[in-house]
Design an enzyme around this catalytic site. Structure first.
Site, mmCIF file in Angstrom:
data_model
loop_
_atom_site.group_PDB
_atom_site.id
_atom_site.type_symbol
_atom_site.label_atom_id
_atom_site.label_comp_id
_atom_site.label_asym_id
_atom_site.label_seq_id
_atom_site.Cartn_x
_atom_site.Cartn_y
_atom_site.Cartn_z
ATOM 1 N N ASP A 146 2.649 -5.205 8.128
ATOM 2 C CA ASP A 146 1.646 -4.240 8.065
ATOM 3 C C ASP A 146 0.320 -5.184 8.169
ATOM 4 O OD1 ASP A 146 0.469 -2.225 5.366
ATOM 5 O OD2 ASP A 146 -0.396 -2.311 7.373
ATOM 6 N N GLN B 63 -4.799 -5.040 7.199
ATOM 7 C CA GLN B 63 -5.983 -5.757 6.499
ATOM 8 C C GLN B 63 -6.027 -7.448 7.306
ATOM 9 O OE1 GLN B 63 -8.231 -4.996 4.280
ATOM 10 N NE2 GLN B 63 -7.008 -2.937 4.106
ATOM 11 N N LYS C 67 -10.687 -1.035 11.131
ATOM 12 C CA LYS C 67 -10.853 -2.014 10.034
ATOM 13 C C LYS C 67 -11.608 -3.040 10.732
ATOM 14 C CE LYS C 67 -7.461 -0.245 6.612
ATOM 15 N NZ LYS C 67 -8.176 0.756 5.665
ATOM 16 N N HIS D 37 0.914 -1.153 -0.136
ATOM 17 C CA HIS D 37 -0.039 -0.100 -0.011
ATOM 18 C C HIS D 37 0.895 1.042 -0.043
ATOM 19 C CE1 HIS D 37 -2.636 2.768 1.680
ATOM 20 N NE2 HIS D 37 -3.652 2.371 1.429
ATOM 21 N N CYS E 268 -5.154 3.158 -3.356
ATOM 22 C CA CYS E 268 -3.952 3.577 -2.815
ATOM 23 C C CYS E 268 -2.752 2.474 -3.013
ATOM 24 C CB CYS E 268 -4.264 3.972 -1.268
ATOM 25 S SG CYS E 268 -5.225 5.327 -1.029
#
Lengths: 384, 82
Positions: A173, A176, A199, A97, A337
């Protein structure tokens, strides 16, 4: 109305989250960690509880290593700018991302060598390629746990092990995956974990965290008041204060605390199972629709419930608009993005239509999404 | 009354929670200025409870900056602390 944009932010939030934020503002709302009066102490207690719950979810033994930041992007910036210096090498994947890509682009102009490992057309990464990219100047590996475009799960544990064996720091990261995929920082050999509260963790926007393993000392990105060591001109050494200058998002963190309780009650394993079932149902249905091209792995086990697709001959932006206008189905379209990911899977510059599902979505909603796509692709009957 | 002081509010809140769970009576108070070691909040306890509090802190790895009498001594004197 069907909300199928969970990868952008989860919606709706559990009622407990909203209630906790309102309660915080009405019953506790003073500045946590600053004054010593009852309202400030109550605010500080709630923030502390959230920190403890988050540490527990992630298998982190010392909750002071969990630093609160406004977003996962912020967490990634603290880690990258805090650790990388001119002459260092950093390894990353081609599915990242912009939260990773843009800081690395900037750092590359400041003398950091960025080695980007190419993923395959389904967004998969071979850990061997990461190993081959390592040199004795590699300082850090930064990798997404799951792509926000194709949903592909990347091999965190294997990459973490490779990095740990060579004394290279590993930043994962988890934007998600935190909340919908079981995550244990020790099992994944993670040194730094960036995550967002809004999220799959079901918390409000404006919350995020960075886990920093003991022994790592990133330079602070932001300096200022911490409510501690106030007599010193220098930024305190101690965590979490070192990276928490300024007033925290008290209401947001109170909401996140309530969200973490909801997640703990449901169980991340149960959430994962539900999302895999939704993904399997969606993928099986999309496979049958003529003119639809799906990206990423076709097996739910290899991905999260983030599915990108295109309808041949149709602009993804138009597909997204029609899904919303005609069917009340909310998705995201474009580059999400993550231009690197689209270049990897071959959808640059047009991008894709992205359906992203979460715990609150149902089988019935998936069926309605499939029916709508059938109609748009020209294969189904309007009004069916 | 005794006063436990800390480096950061994080440690103060940690001990606050531990003491509540252990049923040890205490209050969170603004750190007396004469004692100020860093963090703006401190934990006040009855003299008899101080040792219990220290044990809880040690058991759970909470770093304490020191334990002092809550009120400043009347005359200028040497401060003894941990």
């Amino acid at each position: 109305m069907i909300y199928a944009d969970q990868a952008a932010t989860s919606w709706p939030k559990p009622a407990e989250v909203v209630a906790a934020m309102t309660a915080y503002m009405q019953e506790a709302g003073a500045n946590p960690g600053r004054s010593g009066h009852r309202l400030a102490v109550e605010a500080a207690r709630r923030v502390f509880l959230t920190r403890c719950r988050l540490a527990e979810l992630l298998g982190i033994p010392d909750e002071s290593r969990v630093v609160f930041v406004p977003a996962a992007t912020w967490a990634i910036n603290v880690a990258l700018y805090g650790l990388l210096r001119s002459g260092d090498e950093v390894i990353t994947s081609s599915m990242e991302h912009n939260a990773v890509a843009r800081p690395l682009f900037d750092l590359s102009a400041r003398g950091v060598v960025v080695r980007r490992v190419l993923c395959d057309r389904e967004g998969r990464l071979d850990p061997e390629d990461v190993r081959r990219a390592m040199t004795d100047r590699t300082r850090l590996v930064v990798m997404t746990h799951a792509s926000n475009v194709t949903g592909t799960l990347l091999p965190a544990a294997e990459v973490g092990r490779l990095a740990r064996e060579r004394g290279i720091a590993f930043l994962l990261d988890a934007a998600q995956t935190a909340g919908c995929v079981p995550l244990d920082v020790q099992e994944l050999h993670v040194d730094l974990l960036a995550l967002t509260g809004h999220k799959a963790l079901l918390g409000p926007q404006g919350t995020g965290a960075l886990y920093i393993r003991e022994g790592l000392h990133p330079t602070p990105l932001v300096r200022g008041g911490t409510g501690s060591f106030s007599h010193l001109d220098s930024q305190p050494e101690q965590l979490p204060d070192r990276h928490e200058s300024g007033t925290l998002n008290g209401p947001g963190l109170a909401g996140l605390g309530a969200a973490l309780e909801v997640i703990a009650k449901r169980g991340v394993d149960a959430i994962r199972l539900h999302e895999m079932e939704l993904a399997d149902r969606l993928l099986a249905g999309l496979r049958e629709v003529p003119r639809v091209r799906v990206y990423g792995p076709m097996r739910a086990r290899a991905r999260v419930a983030v599915v990108s697709f295109n309808i041949e001959g149709m602009d993804p932006a138009e597909v997204g608009w029609r899904l919303d206008e005609q069917f009340g189905i909310m998705v995201r379209t474009g580059l999400h993005c993550a231009p690197w990911a689209h270049r990897t899977i071959g959808t640059y510059p047009r991008g894709t239509v992205r359906i992203s599902l979460g715990y609150s979505n149902t089988d019935e909603e998936v069926d309605r999404i499939l029916a709508a796509i059938q109609i748009l692709a020209g294969g189904g009957r309007e009004g069916a | 009354m005794m006063c436990v002081v800390f480096s950061t509010v994080h440690e103060a809140m940690k001990l606050d929670l531990l003491l509540a769970e252990a049923g040890i009576k205490h209050s969170v108070v603004p750190t007396p200025r004469w004692l100020s070691r860093s963090c703006g909040v401190a934990i006040a306890l009855a003299d008899g409870e101080a040792e219990l509090a220290v044990r809880e802190a040690e058991k759970h790895g909470v770093a304490i900056k020191g334990i002092f009498p809550l009120h400043a001594p009347e005359a200028e004197s040497e401060r003894v602390g941990r």
